[in-house]
Design a protein around this motif. Structure first.
Motif, PDB file in Angstrom:
ATOM      1  N   ASN A  32       0.802  -1.231   0.000  1.00  0.00           N
ATOM      2  CA  ASN A  32       0.000   0.000   0.000  1.00  0.00           C
ATOM      3  C   ASN A  32       0.833   1.278   0.000  1.00  0.00           C
ATOM      4  OD1 ASN A  32      -2.420  -1.536   0.109  1.00  0.00           O
ATOM      5  ND2 ASN A  32      -2.198  -1.722   2.331  1.00  0.00           N
ATOM      6  N   GLY A  33       1.929   1.261  -0.755  1.00  0.00           N
ATOM      7  CA  GLY A  33       2.754   2.455  -0.876  1.00  0.00           C
ATOM      8  C   GLY A  33       3.660   2.716   0.305  1.00  0.00           C
ATOM      9  N   LYS A  34       3.740   1.765   1.219  1.00  0.00           N
ATOM     10  CA  LYS A  34       4.601   1.924   2.384  1.00  0.00           C
ATOM     11  C   LYS A  34       5.993   1.373   2.080  1.00  0.00           C
ATOM     12  CE  LYS A  34       0.656   1.322   5.516  1.00  0.00           C
ATOM     13  NZ  LYS A  34       0.074   0.528   6.630  1.00  0.00           N
ATOM     14  N   LEU A  35       6.927   1.612   2.991  1.00  0.00           N
ATOM     15  CA  LEU A  35       8.282   1.092   2.881  1.00  0.00           C
ATOM     16  C   LEU A  35       8.648   0.332   4.150  1.00  0.00           C
ATOM     17  CD1 LEU A  35      10.131   4.242   1.452  1.00  0.00           C
ATOM     18  CD2 LEU A  35       9.423   2.209   0.145  1.00  0.00           C
ATOM     19  N   MET A  36       9.511  -0.661   3.993  1.00  0.00           N
ATOM     20  CA  MET A  36      10.082  -1.340   5.150  1.00  0.00           C
ATOM     21  C   MET A  36      11.529  -0.863   5.288  1.00  0.00           C
ATOM     22  SD  MET A  36       9.821  -3.319   7.715  1.00  0.00           S
ATOM     23  CE  MET A  36       8.296  -4.255   7.423  1.00  0.00           C
ATOM     24  N   VAL A  37      11.829  -0.256   6.422  1.00  0.00           N
ATOM     25  CA  VAL A  37      13.164   0.288   6.677  1.00  0.00           C
ATOM     26  C   VAL A  37      13.911  -0.679   7.586  1.00  0.00           C
ATOM     27  CG1 VAL A  37      14.479   2.209   7.627  1.00  0.00           C
ATOM     28  CG2 VAL A  37      12.323   2.640   6.440  1.00  0.00           C
ATOM     29  N   ILE A  38      15.087  -1.094   7.172  1.00  0.00           N
ATOM     30  CA  ILE A  38      15.919  -1.997   7.973  1.00  0.00           C
ATOM     31  C   ILE A  38      17.091  -1.192   8.518  1.00  0.00           C
ATOM     32  CG2 ILE A  38      17.304  -4.110   7.965  1.00  0.00           C
ATOM     33  CD1 ILE A  38      15.606  -5.000   5.529  1.00  0.00           C
ATOM     34  N   MET A  39      17.184  -1.164   9.840  1.00  0.00           N
ATOM     35  CA  MET A  39      18.195  -0.347  10.496  1.00  0.00           C
ATOM     36  C   MET A  39      19.533  -1.078  10.591  1.00  0.00           C
ATOM     37  SD  MET A  39      16.300   2.239  10.807  1.00  0.00           S
ATOM     38  CE  MET A  39      17.528   3.305  11.572  1.00  0.00           C
ATOM     39  N   ASP A  40      20.598  -0.313  10.716  1.00  0.00           N
ATOM     40  CA  ASP A  40      21.954  -0.867  10.727  1.00  0.00           C
ATOM     41  C   ASP A  40      22.396  -1.214  12.151  1.00  0.00           C
ATOM     42  OD1 ASP A  40      24.402  -1.701   9.833  1.00  0.00           O
ATOM     43  OD2 ASP A  40      25.236   0.320   9.576  1.00  0.00           O
ATOM     44  N   ASP A  41      21.691  -2.179  12.758  1.00  0.00           N
ATOM     45  CA  ASP A  41      22.100  -2.694  14.064  1.00  0.00           C
ATOM     46  C   ASP A  41      22.233  -4.207  13.973  1.00  0.00           C
ATOM     47  OD1 ASP A  41      19.443  -3.355  13.813  1.00  0.00           O
ATOM     48  OD2 ASP A  41      18.785  -2.456  15.683  1.00  0.00           O
ATOM     49  N   ASP A  42      22.681  -4.827  15.024  1.00  0.00           N
ATOM     50  CA  ASP A  42      22.889  -6.278  15.010  1.00  0.00           C
ATOM     51  C   ASP A  42      21.585  -7.037  14.783  1.00  0.00           C
ATOM     52  OD1 ASP A  42      25.573  -5.906  15.455  1.00  0.00           O
ATOM     53  OD2 ASP A  42      25.450  -6.208  17.630  1.00  0.00           O
ATOM     54  N   ASN A  43      20.481  -6.458  15.229  1.00  0.00           N
ATOM     55  CA  ASN A  43      19.169  -7.107  15.064  1.00  0.00           C
ATOM     56  C   ASN A  43      18.569  -6.880  13.689  1.00  0.00           C
ATOM     57  OD1 ASN A  43      19.319  -7.865  17.781  1.00  0.00           O
ATOM     58  ND2 ASN A  43      18.265  -6.012  18.469  1.00  0.00           N
TER      59      ASN A  43
END
Length: 260
Positions: free
Chosen positions: A229-240
């Protein structure tokens, strides 16, 4: 010690100001002369003078410079027999947290315009007339918003322990059940500020609001994926490799910032 003469007017707040620098005193005296419903009953040039004048005159409000000879503005509060409302004035922002801990009404960074001074005094007037207790967390938010100053550090309080956080070290801040938690890649830190307040203050530090519950550091993004639905998934630069979903408005904002 310098006492100003003048007939005490009913329904006016009695005000004293203290500053060791004459140009600052002259400017503040002029600004105060332009504000209605206050009666300036004296001024002091040192911390010692301020203590004596406040205890003698018992004003409703004191505008108090922090760095003064003999006794600082912070130190003199414990020497007062009478506790007026306090507005701190200073050229240094590092005293803000300590000022809020002292339950000050406001904190003005020099040089402050007349409009900013009026806003602080109006706040003091409302407290004076209503006799309301001071909400410290709200004072901190108002300081950040009214002074329009970027946050250089954040304070996380846990009982008697306070942790100093640098915004550049944080990956994101999330709002959960009315509380804000800052994630540094290893642990969460409780913040007393609201996310709306932090959004404005951290904008210049590369933070962006991607969702009503998330404020992220764009320098700590590892990967971005298209979502539903036009959203984004942001993956952060941490160990998890923490995954944070944007709202549609947040996705548009992030795309614009990153030129996607």
């Amino acid at each position: 010690m310098n006492k100003l003469t003048g007939k005490e007017m009913p329904n006016k707040m009695r005000v004293i100001f203290a500053d060791d620098e004459k140009p600052a005193r002259d400017k503040l005296a002029h600004q105060l002369s332009l504000i209605a419903d206050i009666d300036v009953v004296g001024f002091a040039t040192t911390g010692k003078e301020a203590v004596a004048l406040i205890n003698t005159q018992k004003p409703d409000l004191v505008l108090l410079d922090i760095q003064m000879p003999e006794i600082s503005g912070m130190e003199l509060l414990s020497l007062l027999d009478y506790k007026p409302l306090i507005i701190f004035t200073t050229a240094y922002d590092q005293f803000a947290i300590q000022a809020f801990e002292q339950s000050s009404t406001d904190y003005l960074l020099k040089p402050f315009p007349l409009g900013r001074l009026k806003a602080a005094i109006d706040k003091a007037k409302k407290q004076f007339l209503a006799g309301l207790p001071i909400d410290k967390s709200q004072q901190e938010q108002n300081y950040i918003l009214n002074n329009n100053a970027p946050i250089k550090r954040l304070i996380s309080k846990n009982g008697e322990r306070m942790t100093i956080l640098s915004p550049s070290d944080l990956l994101f801040i999330k709002s959960s059940q009315g509380n804000c938690l800052a994630w540094d890649g290893k642990e969460h830190h409780y913040l007393s500020e609201k996310l709306d307040c932090l959004e404005q203050s951290l904008a210049s530090a590369e933070f962006v609001r991607i969702h009503r519950s998330y404020l992220i550091n764009i320098d700590k993004i590892k990967e971005i994926q298209r979502w539903f639905n036009g959203k984004l998934m942001v993956i952060m630069d941490d160990d998890n490799k923490t995954e944070l979903s944007t709202s549609r408005a947040g996705a548009d904002k992030l795309k614009q910032l990153l030129g996607l």
